[in-house]
Design a protein around this motif. Structure first.
Motif, mmCIF file in Angstrom:
data_model
loop_
_atom_site.group_PDB
_atom_site.id
_atom_site.type_symbol
_atom_site.label_atom_id
_atom_site.label_comp_id
_atom_site.label_asym_id
_atom_site.label_seq_id
_atom_site.Cartn_x
_atom_site.Cartn_y
_atom_site.Cartn_z
ATOM 1 N N ARG A 1 39.805 37.360 32.497
ATOM 2 C CA ARG A 1 39.731 38.810 32.709
ATOM 3 C C ARG A 1 40.462 39.218 33.990
ATOM 4 O O ARG A 1 39.934 39.944 34.840
ATOM 5 N N ASN B 1 39.318 34.742 38.139
ATOM 6 C CA ASN B 1 40.371 35.742 38.295
ATOM 7 C C ASN B 1 41.355 35.353 39.406
ATOM 8 O O ASN B 1 42.568 35.291 39.171
ATOM 9 N N ALA C 1 30.647 40.719 33.257
ATOM 10 C CA ALA C 1 32.030 40.948 32.827
ATOM 11 C C ALA C 1 32.806 41.731 33.869
ATOM 12 O O ALA C 1 33.942 41.391 34.211
ATOM 13 N N LYS D 1 35.967 40.740 36.506
ATOM 14 C CA LYS D 1 37.192 41.509 36.325
ATOM 15 C C LYS D 1 37.708 42.103 37.627
ATOM 16 O O LYS D 1 38.908 42.263 37.823
#
Length: 244
Positions: free
Chosen positions: A197, A151, A35, A39
């Motif tokens: 994210r 991203n 995660a 990010k």
């Protein structure tokens, strides 16, 4: 050299094997690493993406400079080959813990897709303007961002939407249609940013909304329209911060 996340995953597997942690803890740690890896953008990742953009621009300039000398079928095949190689190659590198290079190749593929729209449109004399081409480019990049949960691709899609907004905004001063479609584009991209994210994309969207509000106020010259949108933008900005 292996990335930080790759080394951590290796350590987690080793800790699990020697019994320092149980399976549920290992799974939770692995999910947390993945995660935070999606990010964040490291300095090395940014440099890799800049290099990718320069490489993509160089390839497109080379193709455009020799456009007439290349057979038509070879032109189309070469453009699609660059896009395919960028996305597939990036996915392979991502699975081998080379996230920065993988994301960079995805940026090359997205840039090649935009260049392909322009070059193929020129080759087949397709009708349309720059704004329509940007919408197509942005939609394709946004779909890739969703499919790859990327991203940087999300940020790129927002950047393309911003380019469309600026183009339509300046066209507006020549009495063109007001770019109300940006509200839909920003809403969709804002939702995508949570899936990928991408905090940077959310912040960029908020800045874009400010420019949109300036255009809107110039169009209607009334606070009755601008003030509610300012409130909405503040709420979105707050949501972006708390969701970070």
């Amino acid at each position: 050299m292996a990335s930080y996340s790759s080394r951590v995953r290796t350590d987690i597997a080793r800790w699990l094997q020697v019994g320092l942690i149980d399976a549920s803890t290992a799974d939770a740690l692995t999910r947390d690493v993945e995660a935070n890896e999606r990010k964040s953008l490291s300095f090395g990742s940014i440099l890799a993406m800049i290099a990718a953009l320069l490489f993509g621009a160089a390839v497109l300039i080379f193709v455009a400079a020799n456009w007439q000398a290349i057979p038509r079928l070879a032109r189309v095949a070469a453009l699609f080959a660059i896009i395919f190689a960028g996305y597939v190659g990036g996915a392979v590198l991502k699975t081998r813990d080379h996230a920065a290079m993988g994301e960079a190749l995805w940026i090359v593929a997205a840039a090649a897709f935009g260049g392909s729209i322009a070059l193929i449109g020129q080759m087949y004399h397709l009708s349309g303007d720059e704004a329509s081409a940007l919408i197509t480019w942005g939609a394709g990049t946004a779909l890739a961002a969703v499919a790859l949960r990327s991203n940087p691709l999300t940020v790129a899609a927002v950047g393309i939407a911003d380019a469309w907004l600026f183009l339509k905004g300046f066209d507006y001063f020549s009495r063109a249609e007001f770019p109300h479609l940006f509200v839909v584009m920003a809403s969709v991209l804002f939702a995508i940013s949570f899936w990928s994210r991408s905090q940077a994309a959310r912040h960029l969207i908020i800045l874009s909304v400010i420019f949109y509000l300036v255009l809107l106020f110039t169009e209607y010259e009334t606070l009755q329209v601008a003030v509610p949108l300012v409130v909405v933008s503040v709420l979105l900005f707050s949501a972006a911060i708390f969701a970070a």
